[in-house]
Motif scaffolding. Sequence first.
Motif, PDB file in Angstrom:
ATOM      1  N   GLY A  78       0.604  -1.100   0.002  1.00  0.00           N
ATOM      2  CA  GLY A  78      -0.175   0.038  -0.110  1.00  0.00           C
ATOM      3  C   GLY A  78       0.715   1.357  -0.183  1.00  0.00           C
ATOM      4  O   GLY A  78       2.081   1.405  -0.113  1.00  0.00           O
TER       5      GLY A  78
ATOM      6  N   THR B 233      -4.108   9.535   4.078  1.00  0.00           N
ATOM      7  CA  THR B 233      -3.080   8.898   3.295  1.00  0.00           C
ATOM      8  C   THR B 233      -1.920   9.650   2.995  1.00  0.00           C
ATOM      9  O   THR B 233      -0.777   9.026   2.972  1.00  0.00           O
ATOM     10  CB  THR B 233      -3.793   8.401   1.958  1.00  0.00           C
ATOM     11  OG1 THR B 233      -4.835   7.449   2.153  1.00  0.00           O
ATOM     12  CG2 THR B 233      -2.839   7.732   1.054  1.00  0.00           C
TER      13      THR B 233
ATOM     14  N   GLY C   8      -2.502  -2.130  -2.182  1.00  0.00           N
ATOM     15  CA  GLY C   8      -3.240  -2.139  -0.838  1.00  0.00           C
ATOM     16  C   GLY C   8      -4.706  -1.351  -0.919  1.00  0.00           C
ATOM     17  O   GLY C   8      -5.385  -1.398  -2.283  1.00  0.00           O
ATOM     18  N   ASN C   9      -5.179  -0.650   0.016  1.00  0.00           N
ATOM     19  CA  ASN C   9      -6.462  -0.158  -0.172  1.00  0.00           C
ATOM     20  C   ASN C   9      -6.528   1.241  -1.014  1.00  0.00           C
ATOM     21  O   ASN C   9      -7.571   1.664  -1.331  1.00  0.00           O
ATOM     22  CB  ASN C   9      -6.868   0.325   1.342  1.00  0.00           C
ATOM     23  CG  ASN C   9      -7.523  -0.708   2.163  1.00  0.00           C
ATOM     24  OD1 ASN C   9      -8.229  -1.683   1.572  1.00  0.00           O
ATOM     25  ND2 ASN C   9      -7.099  -1.163   3.427  1.00  0.00           N
ATOM     26  N   SER C  10      -5.308   1.553  -1.545  1.00  0.00           N
ATOM     27  CA  SER C  10      -5.344   2.797  -2.305  1.00  0.00           C
ATOM     28  C   SER C  10      -5.810   2.331  -3.685  1.00  0.00           C
ATOM     29  O   SER C  10      -6.258   3.152  -4.317  1.00  0.00           O
ATOM     30  CB  SER C  10      -3.898   3.243  -2.503  1.00  0.00           C
ATOM     31  OG  SER C  10      -2.942   2.698  -3.198  1.00  0.00           O
TER      32      SER C  10
ATOM     33  N   ASP D 241      -2.463   5.781  -7.202  1.00  0.00           N
ATOM     34  CA  ASP D 241      -2.539   4.796  -6.110  1.00  0.00           C
ATOM     35  C   ASP D 241      -1.142   4.423  -6.221  1.00  0.00           C
ATOM     36  O   ASP D 241      -0.325   4.539  -6.861  1.00  0.00           O
ATOM     37  CB  ASP D 241      -3.768   3.725  -6.194  1.00  0.00           C
ATOM     38  CG  ASP D 241      -3.461   3.051  -7.625  1.00  0.00           C
ATOM     39  OD1 ASP D 241      -2.242   2.539  -7.991  1.00  0.00           O
ATOM     40  OD2 ASP D 241      -4.362   2.522  -8.265  1.00  0.00           O
TER      41      ASP D 241
ATOM     42  N   ASP E 181       3.002   2.465   7.947  1.00  0.00           N
ATOM     43  CA  ASP E 181       1.461   2.653   7.597  1.00  0.00           C
ATOM     44  C   ASP E 181       0.831   3.653   8.955  1.00  0.00           C
ATOM     45  O   ASP E 181       1.779   4.397   9.427  1.00  0.00           O
ATOM     46  CB  ASP E 181       0.833   1.576   7.541  1.00  0.00           C
ATOM     47  CG  ASP E 181       0.864   0.603   8.687  1.00  0.00           C
ATOM     48  OD1 ASP E 181       1.076   0.934   9.985  1.00  0.00           O
ATOM     49  OD2 ASP E 181       0.781  -0.720   8.549  1.00  0.00           O
TER      50      ASP E 181
END
Length: 520
Positions: free
Chosen positions: A13, A501, A81-83, A213, A488
Amino acid sequence: MSSHYDVIVIGSGPGGAAVAQRLAPSGKRILILERGGWLERSPDNWSPAKVFIDGAYEAHETWYDGSGDAFHPGLHYFVGGNSKMYGAALFRLRERDFDEVRHADGISPAWPLKYDVFEPYYNQAERLYHVHGAAGEDPTEPPRSRPYTRPPVAHEPRMQQLCDTFTTHGLHPFHMPLGILLDERDGVVARNSPCIRCSAFDGYPCPTNGKADAEVISINPTLAQFPNVALLTGAYVSRLDTDASGHAVTGVQVEHDGQPERYSADIVVVACGALSSALLLLRSANEKHPHGLANGSDQVGRNYIRHNQSVLMAITKQPNDTVFQKTVGVSDFYFGAPDWPHPMGLIQMTGKSHADTIRGEALPTWLEWLPEKPFEYLAQHALDFWLSSEDLPRPGNCIRYDGERVVVEQTDNNLEAHRRLRAKLQEMLEPMGADARFVERKHYLHKDIPIGGTAHQAGTARFGTDPASSVLDLHCKAHELDNLYLADASFFPSIGAVNPTLTIIANALRVADHIAQRIK
């Protein structure tokens, strides 16, 4: 593939990818471990039904709340990742967010490092992630030594009208800082622009690679340019082993496509996301770390924070033909108002509602006051807002294991601030017509926001100077281990009310610079 590396990064991520990208020019051997695979680029990426109703890209996991009720966390295991699914709103924390802030429900703690330490890394993160913005518009924006390098994303006519209305009534709307690979002139998209200003920007994976991302910005270019960096997908890290003293990580146990493998490195960087990183440390317990790796303080997994959030639709008589809606933010109430001295939070536009997503929620109360109007009408006349207020870190708000079960205990706090922020939004919309009606989106990305919504996950391994009350030191190295870092949002002592983020990326670059000095 040799099993020993100079650096192993667990998670691809924004945090992990930024560390790997920053260290790649060193020539050191770097291995990135990602439990997911590549997210396929397809027309389904733009499908509201697939993304929001079917949850086609969600992790198929079951976790439990403190009462024992099951829920599905809003996690996405892919390269990037979540991005891959985030909205790319890339804000700096406000300068005051780094200090102690008094809320109605208690204190948001001060950070051990202040804004000035992060400011140069915010500059670098904004350049790296193609952040488009307009310095000086946001009244709460912190001091900056450099302007945005890319112009703000243009407002469409309805959004410009919204800004003009807000401005007329004494507010200070601003262009949202967005990480986007967009080339436009006067709102017209250039032919070669990766972003085409479509309606599927916020919460969707982007098949044109127009969203900034972690895969697009960091993983792909790093792998293409640096042969010393390798990526292993389908690689779930089951635990970390230490030496007999417990002072160093000596092994990374991996289940790779269902088969056990073991890797080692001089430096190990964990960047799985605040929730999953805490779980990895907890399941790595051993004789020297009986309560979980780096958990002598009993703080691993604790102080989980994720914002108090609402997604609201305001239905008005005037149609909203905006395509790319996520360009407007309002922070006038971030630190309070004349009638409320405490912080309330941030108002921002979100992606445009679609008839399929409204129909999928099927709330009967919607039709009680507008029974003759179809879902298509609601979508066409909707203004869509995302509201974020700060929730405060509490030791009892945590993620932990109960046997094999993952348990998230979350007791909401600071809700009066969020209620007042919603009331402020209602007041803001009154000049646009007395018929404006609020409809709350109880679900977003197929998740119930209070418990399953994990998009803004932070805390769980805060950094600090005291090993008795923190997990990480000021370089985000575990107090109790010589070669273990986290990169993170788990290091956050508090979260402010802006999307986290950009701070994750900025801090990851800072941590990578420290690691680079160690591995010279």
